[in-house]
Design an enzyme around this catalytic site. Sequence first.
Site, mmCIF file in Angstrom:
data_model
loop_
_atom_site.group_PDB
_atom_site.id
_atom_site.type_symbol
_atom_site.label_atom_id
_atom_site.label_comp_id
_atom_site.label_asym_id
_atom_site.label_seq_id
_atom_site.Cartn_x
_atom_site.Cartn_y
_atom_site.Cartn_z
ATOM 1 C CB CYS A 113 -38.312 42.989 72.073
ATOM 2 S SG CYS A 113 -36.690 42.446 71.518
ATOM 3 C CG HIS A 254 -40.990 41.106 69.715
ATOM 4 N ND1 HIS A 254 -40.300 41.928 68.856
ATOM 5 C CD2 HIS A 254 -40.050 40.383 70.381
ATOM 6 C CE1 HIS A 254 -39.003 41.722 69.011
ATOM 7 N NE2 HIS A 254 -38.828 40.779 69.914
ATOM 8 C CG ASN A 284 -35.924 40.149 67.874
ATOM 9 O OD1 ASN A 284 -36.369 41.293 67.743
ATOM 10 N ND2 ASN A 284 -35.824 39.550 69.054
#
Length: 329
Positions: A113, A254, A284
Amino acid sequence: MPGAKISALGCYVPPGVLTNQDLERMVETSNEWILERTGIVERHIASKDIATSDMAVEAAKIALAQRGIDAREIEAVIVCTVTPDMLFPSTACLVQDRIGAKGAWGFDLIAACSGFVYGLTTAAHLVMAGTHKKVLVIGSDTMSRIIDYTDRGTCILFGDGAGAMLIEPTDVPGEGFIGFLNEIDGSGGDFLKQPAGGSRLPASAETVEQRLHFVKQDGQQVFKYAVRKMYEMSRDLLQKHGLSSKDVKVLIPHQANRRIITAAAERLGVSCDQVIINIDRYGNTTAGTIPLATRDAIEQGKLQKGDLVVFATVGAGFTAGVNLWRWAY
Ligand code: COA
């Protein structure tokens, strides 16, 4: 030494949508639980014929069209991903060929990520070194290919998507890249990983049977690390440049969990309307979240030329990264 600026942005998500109601029919969960614990309403899921390079190519084409340049002008392509089409050739090679970036070199960057922020950091330095004039950074992940849709602790979180940013030199003082703080901590490796498929545990009947090609995580450990690192590293980077949260126009974090984002933003002292949150619509998307959230910030008029923006990420590894940019268009 020239500066480096972001000069174009393109994003792509596949049309298919997986809602919380769909997940209610797949695992023991509820729309209420998912909404309250994560903030996610739906995520986009790629159809079987779509792979990471396909989404990356779409995002790249939009960025190039926005800038009005031919792909032959691109000098390097960095594809940030943990779900490459295959290990080699790299997805960067596949994308370079498909978009016709004839003069480019490039590589895949694995930082989960934090991938996109590491890609931005790398591209900024290639440009500031004076050796590159146009670097394309792409974050693209087809997480649905490595998610276990019988594991309610992970399958609710992830979606598929991609985004691309073009990095170019700038002579305008103060514009573009200001600084970075990136950090890895391998002691957290066991908390979030895809155990099989590499040289340690190559694919076998056993690894498939034990579902070891899917994402495994200890959600609470990741949660705690994410809140702490996003806050501490954003604070430290601002301080390093003689800035504070009062100088920040937007925080683009994020998108892992709405609660992670709001807790980190609160500690940093950034107000709700300065934080970009679109996890409700995308979940996500790993390396895709930063460009997707940046696009939303621009579309909502929250990010404009001259604004100070913080990109903050945390991911498997552990990896963590923060970038400061003064937006240039
Ligand atoms: N639906 C309903 N219940 C669920 C559930 C789901 N989808 N997932 C877990 N639960 C249950 C657990 O089994 C547990 O039940 P128990 O108390 O009977 O054992 C209970 O809910 C609480 O679980 P817990 O893990 O403490 O929940 P949480 O509040 O920590 O939320 C996550 C779980 C995964 C949403 C959260 O930890 C998280 O988002 N972590 C970060 C993960 C992440 O961001 N990963 C990617 C990083 S880049």
